[in-house]
Design a protein around this motif. Structure first.
Motif, mmCIF file in Angstrom:
data_model
loop_
_atom_site.group_PDB
_atom_site.id
_atom_site.type_symbol
_atom_site.label_atom_id
_atom_site.label_comp_id
_atom_site.label_asym_id
_atom_site.label_seq_id
_atom_site.Cartn_x
_atom_site.Cartn_y
_atom_site.Cartn_z
ATOM 1 N N LEU A 16 6.916 34.601 -50.598
ATOM 2 C CA LEU A 16 7.408 33.657 -51.602
ATOM 3 C C LEU A 16 8.905 33.855 -51.838
ATOM 4 N N TYR A 17 9.332 35.116 -51.951
ATOM 5 C CA TYR A 17 10.765 35.408 -52.095
ATOM 6 C C TYR A 17 11.548 34.861 -50.910
ATOM 7 N N LEU A 18 11.041 35.077 -49.701
ATOM 8 C CA LEU A 18 11.720 34.617 -48.496
ATOM 9 C C LEU A 18 11.787 33.101 -48.444
ATOM 10 N N LEU A 19 10.731 32.425 -48.857
ATOM 11 C CA LEU A 19 10.716 30.965 -48.844
ATOM 12 C C LEU A 19 11.758 30.398 -49.797
ATOM 13 N N VAL A 20 11.799 30.916 -51.010
ATOM 14 C CA VAL A 20 12.767 30.427 -52.000
ATOM 15 C C VAL A 20 14.201 30.718 -51.546
ATOM 16 N N VAL A 24 17.407 28.150 -50.643
ATOM 17 C CA VAL A 24 18.699 28.280 -51.328
ATOM 18 C C VAL A 24 19.830 28.495 -50.311
ATOM 19 N N LEU A 25 19.602 29.354 -49.328
ATOM 20 C CA LEU A 25 20.644 29.630 -48.333
ATOM 21 C C LEU A 25 20.889 28.441 -47.410
ATOM 22 N N ASP A 26 19.842 27.692 -47.061
ATOM 23 C CA ASP A 26 20.035 26.482 -46.259
ATOM 24 C C ASP A 26 20.841 25.445 -47.025
ATOM 25 N N ARG A 30 24.681 24.102 -46.008
ATOM 26 C CA ARG A 30 25.060 22.694 -45.863
ATOM 27 C C ARG A 30 26.188 22.310 -46.811
ATOM 28 N N ARG A 31 26.161 22.822 -48.044
ATOM 29 C CA ARG A 31 27.194 22.472 -49.023
ATOM 30 C C ARG A 31 28.552 23.070 -48.657
ATOM 31 N N LEU A 32 28.532 24.269 -48.077
ATOM 32 C CA LEU A 32 29.785 24.925 -47.694
ATOM 33 C C LEU A 32 30.317 24.439 -46.354
ATOM 34 N N LEU A 120 25.342 38.048 -44.335
ATOM 35 C CA LEU A 120 24.970 38.168 -45.747
ATOM 36 C C LEU A 120 23.562 37.642 -45.993
ATOM 37 N N SER A 121 23.210 36.528 -45.360
ATOM 38 C CA SER A 121 21.875 35.983 -45.560
ATOM 39 C C SER A 121 20.808 36.895 -44.968
ATOM 40 N N LEU A 122 21.084 37.503 -43.819
ATOM 41 C CA LEU A 122 20.131 38.456 -43.245
ATOM 42 C C LEU A 122 19.941 39.663 -44.163
#
Length: 139
Positions: A16-20, A24-26, A30-32, A120-122
């Motif tokens: 669940l943590y990984l899914l959320v 957020v990171l995807d 895209r925004r950055l 950072l995301s990893l």
């Protein structure tokens, strides 16, 4: 003996943590607009099938395998808790992801902000999943 029930709680909570965090990171990527300097043929599609395959692959390497390994070492080693999970995550990151991405940054011309975001995301994904696993084993 490995507790299957505790192992399943770890897999569900970390998943669940990984899914959320993945969503957020995807969204942040895209925004950055971090893939602006990357050629189009090198960027994977963002369809539902690609997202599902990516999540299944990440959940295998960030959730299932670390949960099984942590549950084995929980009975062998005298450490547990969030700090033990974070220490294991930093150890795995320093030996696995960091050298591979540093080697990739030398061989392939990818934008440095993109590579730093990937690193950072990893670290956030692995560290968070291992912290959840360590926390559940400390209860």
């Amino acid at each position: 003996m490995i507790s299957i029930r505790l192992l399943m709680y770890c897999v569900l909570a970390s998943g669940l943590y990984l899914l959320v965090l993945s969503f957020v990171l995807d969204f942040a990527e895209r925004r950055l607009k971090l893939t602006a300097g990357v050629p189009e043929e090198m960027i994977e599609s963002s369809g539902a099938a690609a997202v599902l395959v990516n999540f299944l692959m990440e959940s295998l390497f960030y959730v299932v395998i670390p949960s099984i390994v942590y549950s084995f070492f929980y009975y062998v080693m005298p450490f547990s808790g969030v700090r033990a999970g974070l220490a294991a995550a930093l150890f795995a990151f320093a030996l696995g992801a960091a050298p591979a991405l540093m080697g990739l940054s030398v061989r392939v011309k990818l934008p440095m902000p993109y590579l730093l975001f990937v690193m950072l995301s990893l670290l956030l994904k692995l560290g968070g999943c291992m912290a959840v696993i360590g926390f559940l084993y400390s209860l």
